[in-house]
Enzyme design. Structure first.
Site, PDB file in Angstrom:
ATOM      1  CD  GLN A  93      35.534  42.944  40.845  1.00 50.23           C
ATOM      2  OE1 GLN A  93      36.144  43.818  41.449  1.00 50.23           O
ATOM      3  NE2 GLN A  93      35.400  41.711  41.303  1.00 50.23           N
ATOM      4  CG  HIS A  99      36.393  37.033  37.323  1.00 49.97           C
ATOM      5  ND1 HIS A  99      35.614  37.761  38.199  1.00 49.97           N
ATOM      6  CD2 HIS A  99      36.509  37.785  36.209  1.00 49.97           C
ATOM      7  CE1 HIS A  99      35.251  38.895  37.622  1.00 49.97           C
ATOM      8  NE2 HIS A  99      35.792  38.953  36.419  1.00 49.97           N
ATOM      9  CG  HIS A 101      39.163  38.829  32.541  1.00 52.63           C
ATOM     10  ND1 HIS A 101      38.029  38.817  31.755  1.00 52.63           N
ATOM     11  CD2 HIS A 101      38.839  39.501  33.668  1.00 52.63           C
ATOM     12  CE1 HIS A 101      37.056  39.479  32.375  1.00 52.63           C
ATOM     13  NE2 HIS A 101      37.518  39.901  33.540  1.00 52.63           N
TER      14      HIS A 101
END
Ligand code: AMP
Ligand code: ZN
Length: 114
Positions: A93, A99, A101
């Site tokens: 990370q 977030h 992907h």
């Protein structure tokens, strides 16, 4: 968070190739794509990792997953796609604003996943 690249994208302070936005999230193309189609779905509320999720964040992630599902054809992911959330150093990370992907647009390698 003023020093967070994804907060800056959400606030419009740095540009992104945005494909979707609503009150909970933005979805934009990854600047360094690892598949033919590589997007990032980013909750608007800043939290660094799954460990830091509030009860609202938990609900919102479920809604964001549903949003991704609803957009999949439009985003060229009709053949399927992979969602990845990297958590911490071992996962590589690099941006500590949670977030998701979204990877697809091609047959994805899976030898390392099974
Ligand atoms: P992770 O390694 O899971 O933290 O993923 C961070 C991702 O953010 C990487 O795939 C980067 O290519 C992507 N990224 C970093 N900065 C930007 C940016 N300004 N616009 C779009 N994607 C970015
Ligand atoms: Zn942030």
């Amino acid at each position: 968070m003023s020093n967070c690249v994804f907060c800056s994208i959400i606030d419009g302070k740095i540009p992104s190739d945005k494909v979707y936005e609503d009150e909970l999230c933005v979805i934009f193309r990854d600047i360094d794509p690892k598949a033919k189609a590589h997007y990032l779905a980013v909750p608007k509320n800043h939290f660094p990792t799954l460990d830091a999720m509030s009860a609202d964040d938990e609900k919102n992630i479920g809604k964001i997953l549903k949003t991704i599902s609803g957009l999949s054809e439009k985003l060229g992911l009709g053949g399927g796609y992979r969602l990845v959330i990297n958590q911490g150093a071992d996962a590589g990370q690099t941006v500590f604003h949670l977030h998701i992907h979204i990877l697809g647009g091609q047959a994805l390698p899976f030898d390392d996943m099974r």
